[in-house]
Design an enzyme around this catalytic site. Structure first.
Site, PDB file in Angstrom:
ATOM      1  N   ASP A   1       0.808  -1.227   0.000  1.00  0.00           N
ATOM      2  CA  ASP A   1       0.000   0.000   0.000  1.00  0.00           C
ATOM      3  C   ASP A   1       0.839   1.275   0.000  1.00  0.00           C
ATOM      4  O   ASP A   1       0.426   2.312   0.518  1.00  0.00           O
ATOM      5  CB  ASP A   1      -0.957   0.016   1.213  1.00  0.00           C
TER       6      ASP A   1
ATOM      7  N   LYS B   1       1.766   2.177  -5.130  1.00  0.00           N
ATOM      8  CA  LYS B   1       2.297   1.636  -6.390  1.00  0.00           C
ATOM      9  C   LYS B   1       1.363   1.930  -7.557  1.00  0.00           C
ATOM     10  O   LYS B   1       1.800   2.325  -8.638  1.00  0.00           O
ATOM     11  CB  LYS B   1       2.510   0.112  -6.257  1.00  0.00           C
TER      12      LYS B   1
ATOM     13  N   GLY C   1      -4.542  -4.241  -3.782  1.00  0.00           N
ATOM     14  CA  GLY C   1      -5.519  -3.199  -4.085  1.00  0.00           C
ATOM     15  C   GLY C   1      -4.739  -1.967  -4.469  1.00  0.00           C
ATOM     16  O   GLY C   1      -4.099  -1.354  -3.623  1.00  0.00           O
ATOM     17  N   HIS C   2      -4.710  -1.633  -5.750  1.00  0.00           N
ATOM     18  CA  HIS C   2      -3.899  -0.518  -6.243  1.00  0.00           C
ATOM     19  C   HIS C   2      -4.821   0.628  -6.671  1.00  0.00           C
ATOM     20  O   HIS C   2      -5.615   0.469  -7.598  1.00  0.00           O
ATOM     21  CB  HIS C   2      -3.012  -0.976  -7.416  1.00  0.00           C
TER      22      HIS C   2
ATOM     23  N   GLN D   1       2.001  -6.029  -3.191  1.00  0.00           N
ATOM     24  CA  GLN D   1       2.460  -6.137  -1.798  1.00  0.00           C
ATOM     25  C   GLN D   1       3.756  -5.325  -1.604  1.00  0.00           C
ATOM     26  O   GLN D   1       3.973  -4.357  -2.315  1.00  0.00           O
ATOM     27  CB  GLN D   1       2.656  -7.606  -1.373  1.00  0.00           C
TER      28      GLN D   1
HETATM   29  P1  GDP Z   1      -0.770   0.359  -3.526  1.00  0.00           P
HETATM   30  O1  GDP Z   1      -1.342  -0.933  -3.060  1.00  0.00           O
HETATM   31  O2  GDP Z   1       0.699   0.435  -3.299  1.00  0.00           O
HETATM   32  O3  GDP Z   1      -1.139   0.703  -4.941  1.00  0.00           O
HETATM   33  O4  GDP Z   1      -1.416   1.494  -2.601  1.00  0.00           O
HETATM   34  P2  GDP Z   1      -2.963   1.610  -2.173  1.00  0.00           P
HETATM   35  O5  GDP Z   1      -3.743   2.105  -3.320  1.00  0.00           O
HETATM   36  O6  GDP Z   1      -3.436   0.375  -1.500  1.00  0.00           O
HETATM   37  O7  GDP Z   1      -2.857   2.676  -1.015  1.00  0.00           O
HETATM   38  C1  GDP Z   1      -2.326   3.940  -1.223  1.00  0.00           C
HETATM   39  C2  GDP Z   1      -3.414   4.987  -0.871  1.00  0.00           C
HETATM   40  O8  GDP Z   1      -2.814   6.251  -0.720  1.00  0.00           O
HETATM   41  C3  GDP Z   1      -4.472   5.133  -1.938  1.00  0.00           C
HETATM   42  O9  GDP Z   1      -5.697   5.466  -1.336  1.00  0.00           O
HETATM   43  C4  GDP Z   1      -3.943   6.298  -2.773  1.00  0.00           C
HETATM   44  O10 GDP Z   1      -4.978   7.008  -3.443  1.00  0.00           O
HETATM   45  C5  GDP Z   1      -3.324   7.143  -1.705  1.00  0.00           C
HETATM   46  N1  GDP Z   1      -2.149   7.939  -2.118  1.00  0.00           N
HETATM   47  C6  GDP Z   1      -1.177   7.644  -3.014  1.00  0.00           C
HETATM   48  N2  GDP Z   1      -0.230   8.599  -3.021  1.00  0.00           N
HETATM   49  C7  GDP Z   1      -0.609   9.509  -2.105  1.00  0.00           C
HETATM   50  C8  GDP Z   1      -0.014  10.714  -1.620  1.00  0.00           C
HETATM   51  O11 GDP Z   1       1.051  11.138  -2.015  1.00  0.00           O
HETATM   52  N3  GDP Z   1      -0.714  11.395  -0.640  1.00  0.00           N
HETATM   53  C9  GDP Z   1      -1.901  10.956  -0.147  1.00  0.00           C
HETATM   54  N4  GDP Z   1      -2.486  11.669   0.797  1.00  0.00           N
HETATM   55  N5  GDP Z   1      -2.474   9.820  -0.574  1.00  0.00           N
HETATM   56  C10 GDP Z   1      -1.833   9.105  -1.536  1.00  0.00           C
HETATM   57  P1  IMO Z   2      -0.888  -4.161  -2.230  1.00  0.00           P
HETATM   58  O1  IMO Z   2      -0.431  -4.705  -3.564  1.00  0.00           O
HETATM   59  C1  IMO Z   2      -0.934  -4.587   2.091  1.00  0.00           C
HETATM   60  C2  IMO Z   2      -0.958  -8.650   3.700  1.00  0.00           C
HETATM   61  C3  IMO Z   2      -2.222  -9.099   4.418  1.00  0.00           C
HETATM   62  C4  IMO Z   2      -1.634 -10.082   5.409  1.00  0.00           C
HETATM   63  C5  IMO Z   2      -0.513 -10.750   4.593  1.00  0.00           C
HETATM   64  C6  IMO Z   2      -0.920 -12.061   3.947  1.00  0.00           C
HETATM   65  O2  IMO Z   2      -2.176  -3.458  -2.284  1.00  0.00           O
HETATM   66  O3  IMO Z   2       0.213  -3.379  -1.603  1.00  0.00           O
HETATM   67  P2  IMO Z   2      -2.455 -12.760   1.912  1.00  0.00           P
HETATM   68  O4  IMO Z   2      -3.856 -12.369   1.552  1.00  0.00           O
HETATM   69  O5  IMO Z   2      -1.444 -12.404   0.880  1.00  0.00           O
HETATM   70  O6  IMO Z   2      -2.361 -14.184   2.345  1.00  0.00           O
HETATM   71  O7  IMO Z   2      -2.121 -11.878   3.226  1.00  0.00           O
HETATM   72  O8  IMO Z   2      -0.157  -9.823   3.594  1.00  0.00           O
HETATM   73  N1  IMO Z   2      -1.184  -8.152   2.336  1.00  0.00           N
HETATM   74  C7  IMO Z   2      -1.134  -6.861   1.991  1.00  0.00           C
HETATM   75  N2  IMO Z   2      -0.956  -5.755   2.759  1.00  0.00           N
HETATM   76  N3  IMO Z   2      -1.049  -4.474   0.761  1.00  0.00           N
HETATM   77  C8  IMO Z   2      -1.198  -5.553  -0.019  1.00  0.00           C
HETATM   78  O9  IMO Z   2      -1.158  -5.492  -1.374  1.00  0.00           O
HETATM   79  C9  IMO Z   2      -1.283  -6.823   0.601  1.00  0.00           C
HETATM   80  N4  IMO Z   2      -1.459  -8.085   0.151  1.00  0.00           N
HETATM   81  C10 IMO Z   2      -1.375  -8.883   1.214  1.00  0.00           C
HETATM   82  O10 IMO Z   2      -2.836  -8.009   5.061  1.00  0.00           O
HETATM   83  O11 IMO Z   2      -1.024  -9.401   6.471  1.00  0.00           O
HETATM   84 MG    MG Z   3      -2.884  -1.616  -1.788  1.00  0.00          MG
END
Ligand code: GDP
Ligand code: IMO
Ligand code: MG
Length: 423
Positions: free
Chosen positions: A13, A16, A40-41, A223
């Site tokens: 998270d 990416k 979840g991207h 991840q």
């Molecule tokens: P990913 O899994 O690495 O793609 O990241 P996620 O989408 O799960 O979580 C990142 C969250 O932070 C999302 O809700 C993005 O919209 C948000 N986000 C990304 N970059 C920034 C930033 O620079 N500032 C803020 N406030 N939010 C951001």
């Molecule tokens: P993105 O790509 C954050 C965490 C789960 C749990 C562990 C194992 O959005 O960054 P799993 O379902 O893979 O067996 O869970 O890994 N986890 C993540 N945490 N971002 C993710 O993906 C994750 N995918 C798995 O919360 O601790």
């Molecule tokens: Mg994510």
């Protein structure tokens, strides 16, 4: 031509999805190499917020070919829903999205097994997203999994039933109810029919042919490195190699063909699920970070644990990935603090200070040693150039670069595409 890799250096998270979308115009191909619907991207542009789970984050750029690679575990039901959700964006997914025949299929009982295993672990549970990731990779390594290419063979049902029977005996050992299975199977086979209509390919050829033709490829990690099956805080990890090496095995690209490695990190840390997190803040500061950063899981909605940046952990991730450029995300979330802390080492109960992550990290009662820095404590709204950053933020960036020995080439100051400052 070499393939660039973009991956998370923390516990996922990091942002990416946003950055793949930002960089995508510089590429012709974006390819996912591991993980599955546990990811979840999030992408935000033109007032739209969209979360992708299995589809690569280049999908919103019409000139880009998006590849779901062999290293991915794919849930057909979720894929169908994801593709249907793209309907409103006028995306020609049949042209822009291809799937490796060697990607592994998540079948309904993988999800039930995930839940059964977690339930049996009790308070030692991993905190899995329950998408069936662990059980599916288990079957892949155990050489009994189904792969996407199998959907085209006439004996797919038989292969499915063999695997189903194996799962049923395990589920009965765990006394796990099968009530939900019938409806899940109905959706599964409906989704399989849909998958058959998509371009299913030998993606290792597509990727290597593209490199040969001097096309630019970005491999999108899911991840983060601290959740890597080998190098994360095992067993509190995911079941794939989330590191640069995973891009080689997950796409069929030779190590010598890896170009830039973009390592993404938040200006602080978050983690969802169980496992060690030395800088975790269980107080009002952590609560403020969660609120300001809207730190709730993109896949499960769970609150993310929050804490200060952890340099020993970040250095470890940079080392195992060969990171060549750093991207710092969510700097704006720290706007609210007068002081910012950075963990520079861990102190053990014996008083000894260490700067490495040892095998025993899960059991060690390691307390973070902090350096306190002045916060910028002001809004970054409207900032478009690095030079406009407040001095304290520039000092934070410079300090981290010195410590990490890799340039920070991008600072993100908001979720939208345009809130991205290049250096
Ligand atoms: P990913 O899994 O690495 O793609 O990241 P996620 O989408 O799960 O979580 C990142 C969250 O932070 C999302 O809700 C993005 O919209 C948000 N986000 C990304 N970059 C920034 C930033 O620079 N500032 C803020 N406030 N939010 C951001
Ligand atoms: P993105 O790509 C954050 C965490 C789960 C749990 C562990 C194992 O959005 O960054 P799993 O379902 O893979 O067996 O869970 O890994 N986890 C993540 N945490 N971002 C993710 O993906 C994750 N995918 C798995 O919360 O601790
Ligand atoms: Mg994510």
């Amino acid at each position: 031509m070499k393939m660039d890799v973009l991956l998370g250096l923390q516990w996922g998270d990091e942002g990416k999805g946003k950055i793949v979308d930002v960089l995508a115009p510089q590429y012709e191909v974006v390819a996912r190499f591991q993980g599955g619907p546990n990811a979840g991207h999030t992408l935000e542009f033109d007032g739209i917020k969209h979360v992708l789970h299995q589809i690569p984050s280049g999908i919103f750029r019409s000139q880009i070919l998006n590849i779901i690679g062999n290293g991915v575990v794919l849930d057909p039901i979720i894929l169908k829903k994801e593709i249907e959700a793209l309907g409103k964006f006028a995306i020609d997914y049949r042209k822009n999205l291809v799937i490796s025949k060697k990607a592994t299929i998540i079948i309904p009982t993988h999800k039930l097994l995930d839940a059964a295993y977690e339930q049996a672990k009790g308070d030692k549970k991993i905190g899995s997203t329950l998408k069936g990731i662990g059980p599916t990779y288990q079957d892949k390594i155990g050489r009994s999994a189904l792969r996407i290419g199998d959907v085209l063979s006439s004996d797919f049902r038989e292969k499915y039933t063999t695997l189903l029977d194996k799962h049923k005996s395990t589920l009965s050992f765990y006394n796990y109810p099968l009530d939900a299975l019938e409806e899940m199977e109905r959706q599964f086979f409906e989704a399989i029919e849909f998958v058959k209509t998509l371009p299913l390919i030998d993606s290792e050829y597509a990727v290597n042919d593209a490199l040969q033709a001097k096309k630019r490829i970005l491999a999108e990690g899911a991840q983060g490195s601290l959740l890597d099956i080998d190098f994360g805080s095992y067993p509190f990890v995911t079941s794939s190699n989330t590191m640069t090496a995973g891009a080689c095995t997950g796409l069929g690209v030779a190590p010598s063909k890896i170009g830039e490695v973009f390592g993404i990190f938040k200006a602080y840390c978050t983690r969802v699920g169980s496992g060690p997190f030395p800088t975790e803040l269980m107080d009002s500061t952590g609560e403020a970070m969660r609120k300001e950063g809207n730190e709730f899981g993109s896949t499960t909605g769970r609150p993310r644990r929050c804490g200060w940046l952890d340099l020993p952990a970040l250095k470890y991730s940079i080392m195992i990935n060969g990171v060549t450029q750093l991207f710092m995300m969510k700097a704006d979330v720290l706007n609210i603090f007068e002081e910012i802390k950075v963990c520079t080492a861990y102190e053990l109960p014996s008083g000894e200070q260490i700067e490495k992550l040892p095998f025993e990290i899960n059991e060690l009662d390691a307390k973070p040693v902090y350096k306190t820095m002045k916060g910028w404590n002001c809004s970054l709204d409207g900032v478009t150039e690095y030079e406009e950053f407040p001095e304290a933020l520039k000092e934070y960036v410079t300090y981290l670069e010195e410590q990490l020995n890799v340039p920070i080439k991008l600072v993100s100051i908001g979720p939208d595409r345009i809130q991205t400052i290049m250096r």
